[in-house]
Write a protein that holds these residues in place. Structure first.
Motif, mmCIF file in Angstrom:
data_model
loop_
_atom_site.group_PDB
_atom_site.id
_atom_site.type_symbol
_atom_site.label_atom_id
_atom_site.label_comp_id
_atom_site.label_asym_id
_atom_site.label_seq_id
_atom_site.Cartn_x
_atom_site.Cartn_y
_atom_site.Cartn_z
ATOM 1 N N SER A 64 -1.961 -10.244 -4.105
ATOM 2 C CA SER A 64 -1.111 -9.191 -3.547
ATOM 3 C C SER A 64 -0.792 -8.113 -4.584
ATOM 4 O O SER A 64 -1.671 -7.682 -5.324
ATOM 5 C CB SER A 64 0.158 -9.829 -2.972
ATOM 6 O OG SER A 64 0.945 -8.889 -2.280
ATOM 7 N N ILE A 65 0.491 -7.691 -4.656
ATOM 8 C CA ILE A 65 0.870 -6.566 -5.518
ATOM 9 C C ILE A 65 0.915 -6.949 -6.994
ATOM 10 O O ILE A 65 1.126 -6.076 -7.851
ATOM 11 C CB ILE A 65 2.239 -5.987 -5.097
ATOM 12 C CG1 ILE A 65 3.352 -7.015 -5.302
ATOM 13 C CG2 ILE A 65 2.185 -5.508 -3.653
ATOM 14 C CD1 ILE A 65 4.753 -6.446 -5.068
ATOM 15 N N SER A 66 0.687 -8.230 -7.296
ATOM 16 C CA SER A 66 0.664 -8.634 -8.712
ATOM 17 C C SER A 66 -0.481 -7.967 -9.456
ATOM 18 O O SER A 66 -0.372 -7.716 -10.654
ATOM 19 C CB SER A 66 0.540 -10.157 -8.822
ATOM 20 O OG SER A 66 1.678 -10.792 -8.274
ATOM 21 N N GLY A 67 -1.569 -7.679 -8.736
ATOM 22 C CA GLY A 67 -2.695 -6.996 -9.364
ATOM 23 C C GLY A 67 -2.331 -5.600 -9.833
ATOM 24 O O GLY A 67 -2.454 -5.267 -11.018
ATOM 25 N N PRO A 68 -1.839 -4.725 -8.927
ATOM 26 C CA PRO A 68 -1.416 -3.387 -9.358
ATOM 27 C C PRO A 68 -0.294 -3.410 -10.396
ATOM 28 O O PRO A 68 -0.260 -2.578 -11.312
ATOM 29 C CB PRO A 68 -0.944 -2.740 -8.053
ATOM 30 C CG PRO A 68 -1.683 -3.458 -6.979
ATOM 31 C CD PRO A 68 -1.822 -4.863 -7.468
ATOM 32 N N GLY A 146 -10.590 6.877 -15.086
ATOM 33 C CA GLY A 146 -10.206 5.513 -15.421
ATOM 34 C C GLY A 146 -11.156 4.489 -14.808
ATOM 35 O O GLY A 146 -12.308 4.788 -14.483
ATOM 36 N N HIS A 147 -10.663 3.259 -14.642
ATOM 37 C CA HIS A 147 -11.472 2.187 -14.057
ATOM 38 C C HIS A 147 -11.728 2.466 -12.576
ATOM 39 O O HIS A 147 -10.874 3.028 -11.884
ATOM 40 C CB HIS A 147 -10.767 0.842 -14.211
ATOM 41 C CG HIS A 147 -10.639 0.380 -15.627
ATOM 42 N ND1 HIS A 147 -11.640 -0.302 -16.270
ATOM 43 C CD2 HIS A 147 -9.625 0.520 -16.522
ATOM 44 C CE1 HIS A 147 -11.256 -0.588 -17.503
ATOM 45 N NE2 HIS A 147 -10.037 -0.098 -17.680
ATOM 46 N N MET A 148 -12.904 2.043 -12.096
ATOM 47 C CA MET A 148 -13.190 2.221 -10.666
ATOM 48 C C MET A 148 -12.260 1.355 -9.823
ATOM 49 O O MET A 148 -11.804 1.784 -8.763
ATOM 50 C CB MET A 148 -14.647 1.898 -10.353
ATOM 51 C CG MET A 148 -14.979 2.079 -8.877
ATOM 52 S SD MET A 148 -16.730 2.083 -8.507
ATOM 53 C CE MET A 148 -17.165 3.739 -9.023
ATOM 54 N N TYR A 149 -11.980 0.144 -10.279
ATOM 55 C CA TYR A 149 -11.004 -0.700 -9.579
ATOM 56 C C TYR A 149 -9.614 -0.363 -10.093
ATOM 57 O O TYR A 149 -9.336 -0.451 -11.293
ATOM 58 C CB TYR A 149 -11.290 -2.181 -9.796
ATOM 59 C CG TYR A 149 -12.575 -2.671 -9.162
ATOM 60 C CD1 TYR A 149 -12.924 -2.317 -7.870
ATOM 61 C CD2 TYR A 149 -13.436 -3.516 -9.858
ATOM 62 C CE1 TYR A 149 -14.100 -2.766 -7.285
ATOM 63 C CE2 TYR A 149 -14.603 -3.977 -9.290
ATOM 64 C CZ TYR A 149 -14.940 -3.598 -8.006
ATOM 65 O OH TYR A 149 -16.106 -4.040 -7.435
ATOM 66 N N GLY A 150 -8.734 0.031 -9.174
ATOM 67 C CA GLY A 150 -7.380 0.385 -9.568
ATOM 68 C C GLY A 150 -6.395 0.129 -8.448
ATOM 69 O O GLY A 150 -6.737 -0.403 -7.388
ATOM 70 N N SER A 151 -5.166 0.511 -8.655
ATOM 71 C CA SER A 151 -4.074 0.228 -7.720
ATOM 72 C C SER A 151 -4.254 0.944 -6.389
ATOM 73 O O SER A 151 -4.562 2.139 -6.339
ATOM 74 C CB SER A 151 -2.741 0.636 -8.341
ATOM 75 O OG SER A 151 -1.697 0.516 -7.392
ATOM 76 N N GLN A 152 -4.050 0.182 -5.297
ATOM 77 C CA GLN A 152 -3.987 0.735 -3.954
ATOM 78 C C GLN A 152 -2.683 0.285 -3.284
ATOM 79 O O GLN A 152 -2.648 0.009 -2.088
ATOM 80 C CB GLN A 152 -5.181 0.254 -3.123
ATOM 81 C CG GLN A 152 -6.492 0.921 -3.477
ATOM 82 C CD GLN A 152 -6.616 2.297 -2.849
ATOM 83 O OE1 GLN A 152 -5.744 2.727 -2.110
ATOM 84 N NE2 GLN A 152 -7.691 3.007 -3.168
ATOM 85 N N THR A 153 -1.624 0.181 -4.083
ATOM 86 C CA THR A 153 -0.281 -0.230 -3.655
ATOM 87 C C THR A 153 -0.220 -1.714 -3.289
ATOM 88 O O THR A 153 0.509 -2.490 -3.907
ATOM 89 C CB THR A 153 0.238 0.601 -2.461
ATOM 90 O OG1 THR A 153 0.164 1.992 -2.797
ATOM 91 C CG2 THR A 153 1.674 0.227 -2.142
ATOM 92 N N LEU A 154 -0.969 -2.119 -2.258
ATOM 93 C CA LEU A 154 -0.950 -3.514 -1.817
ATOM 94 C C LEU A 154 -1.723 -4.428 -2.745
ATOM 95 O O LEU A 154 -1.373 -5.597 -2.923
ATOM 96 C CB LEU A 154 -1.533 -3.626 -0.407
ATOM 97 C CG LEU A 154 -0.667 -3.139 0.752
ATOM 98 C CD1 LEU A 154 -1.448 -3.176 2.042
ATOM 99 C CD2 LEU A 154 0.592 -3.978 0.864
ATOM 100 N N TRP A 155 -2.781 -3.925 -3.315
ATOM 101 C CA TRP A 155 -3.676 -4.700 -4.176
ATOM 102 C C TRP A 155 -4.583 -3.749 -4.944
ATOM 103 O O TRP A 155 -4.534 -2.533 -4.747
ATOM 104 C CB TRP A 155 -4.522 -5.681 -3.342
ATOM 105 C CG TRP A 155 -4.984 -5.120 -2.034
ATOM 106 C CD1 TRP A 155 -5.735 -4.000 -1.840
ATOM 107 C CD2 TRP A 155 -4.705 -5.636 -0.726
ATOM 108 N NE1 TRP A 155 -5.959 -3.780 -0.508
ATOM 109 C CE2 TRP A 155 -5.341 -4.774 0.208
ATOM 110 C CE3 TRP A 155 -4.006 -6.748 -0.249
ATOM 111 C CZ2 TRP A 155 -5.281 -4.990 1.581
ATOM 112 C CZ3 TRP A 155 -3.946 -6.954 1.117
ATOM 113 C CH2 TRP A 155 -4.581 -6.087 2.008
ATOM 114 N N CYS A 156 -5.403 -4.287 -5.808
ATOM 115 C CA CYS A 156 -6.377 -3.483 -6.545
ATOM 116 C C CYS A 156 -7.706 -3.483 -5.806
ATOM 117 O O CYS A 156 -8.209 -4.545 -5.406
ATOM 118 C CB CYS A 156 -6.583 -4.034 -7.955
ATOM 119 S SG CYS A 156 -5.193 -3.768 -9.071
#
Length: 366
Positions: A64-68, A146-156
């Motif tokens: 979940s949001i722990s990633g962002p 930056g990195h292609m994988y990044g924050s989307q609020t709910l998850w990365c």
């Protein structure tokens, strides 16, 4: 305005609760498939294989949001982004595989063994298609974006700064596959409606693999003797005929008078071939499990992707704007797919098992 801490906390609870339910649904599918031989037809097998892909999917939504919150460059965010790039897309491709099985069973009379042989091809193609971009994106990084994988609020997942890649490698393929699946099911539906109208099927209609052969033992499975779908017809209430290639009709009611329910098929026959009935029991294919079950999986999939797609369109039109109700829908629906899969798998599977039991009692087969 940015979301408050309380709203983010609520989003995390909703997403994780839905993920737990989905993991339980996946565990139910795996446990039922292993423990019961009645849940092992080709469609069940595809759902079983896909269940292992789903486990990784819902592991990512559990984060979940722990990633962002950990940060875009952290291992947790990149790991979550990799999982959410690979496995939701794999789920859509496995839905396409189910639709292909239904199409092949209805139009080309593939039996269980022929469909089973396709499974390793499905695994190889699907895994390659989803793994290649997912692993590649881990190594893409620029000072500007930056990195292609990044924050989307709910998850990365794929960062908004890389939105074009998200369209090309995520939402674009997903909706293209959904459209293809819809076309396949429309074709199958039209074929079933046509046969139902032609033979006036009973309420227990089902697909039956061809069980009629010619007198000289030439199999109708030969390309030059194509067989259409075999269907169940009640000969007491409706006259049944077999149409030959020159338009002549020969009644087979006399051949079938000893049985109230029989298996008939229309075929393009050579004029020299006479028709006899093969007394071997036909291979029954449950309509519920071969058509209705994958169709229900597709509907669940369609519902899953509506909210995330609307959210992406909204973010594209209004950059920086976040709709809290829409994010709640994304977190719930995007994480609840495994739960609905388990419900459909058990419900339709049990009904199909009851149908087969009634059919065996009626026909006297084991």
């Amino acid at each position: 305005m940015p979301l408050s801490d309380e709203q983010l906390h609520t989003l995390a609870i909703v997403g994780r609760c839905a993920s737990v339910l989905s993991i339980l649904g996946v565990a139910t599918i795996i446990g039922t498939f292993i423990s019961s031989r009645h849940f092992r037809n080709p469609i069940h097998r595809i759902i079983f294989i896909n269940a292992f892909y789903n486990l990784f999917d819902f592991t990512a939504t559990m984060i979940s949001i722990s990633g962002p919150e950990a940060g875009n460059g952290t291992a947790l965010c990149q790991f979550q982004g990799f999982l959410l790039q690979m496995f939701p897309l794999a789920d859509v491709l496995w839905t396409l595989a189910m639709a292909c099985d239904v199409f092949l069973a209805v139009f080309y009379h593939y039996d269980a063994e022929a469909l089973r042989k396709l499974e390793m091809k499905y695994i190889g193609v699907i895994t390659t298609l989803v793994f290649t971009p997912a692993i590649t994106f881990l190594f893409i990084h620029t000072p500007e974006r930056g990195h292609m994988y990044g924050s989307q609020t709910l998850w990365c997942s794929i960062s908004p700064k890389w939105v074009l890649f998200r369209i090309i490698f995520y939402y674009g393929p997903i909706w293209f596959i959904i459209v293809v699946v819809m076309i396949l099911y429309c074709l199958v539906g039209m074929e079933i409606v046509k046969l139902r109208h032609k033979f006036k099927l009973t309420s227990n209609d089902h697909i039956t693999q061809a069980s009629i052969t010619s007198a000289n033992n030439v199999s109708f499975d030969h390309p030059n003797n194509a067989v259409t779908m075999t269907v169940e017809a009640n000969v007491q209430s409706q006259p049944v005929h077999i149409a030959e290639s020159h338009g002549r009709k020969e009644s087979v009611s006399a051949l079938l008078s000893k049985s109230s329910t029989n298996q008939i098929s229309t075929s393009h026959l050579h004029p020299s071939n006479s028709i006899t009935l093969d007394h071997r029991p036909p291979k029954q294919v449950s309509f519920r499990e071969y058509v209705f079950m994958p169709l229900m999986f597709f509907i669940a999939l369609l519902a899953t992707w509506l909210a995330p797609t609307i959210n992406r369109i909204s973010a594209f039109i209004n950059p920086g704007h976040e709709s809290y109700p829409l994010l709640l829908a994304v977190g719930a629906m995007g994480s609840l797919r495994g739960f609905w899969n388990g419900v459909v798998f058990i419900t339709i599977g049990v009904k199909g098992r009851r149908w087969r039991t009634k059919l065996r009692k009626r026909t006297g087969t084991s």
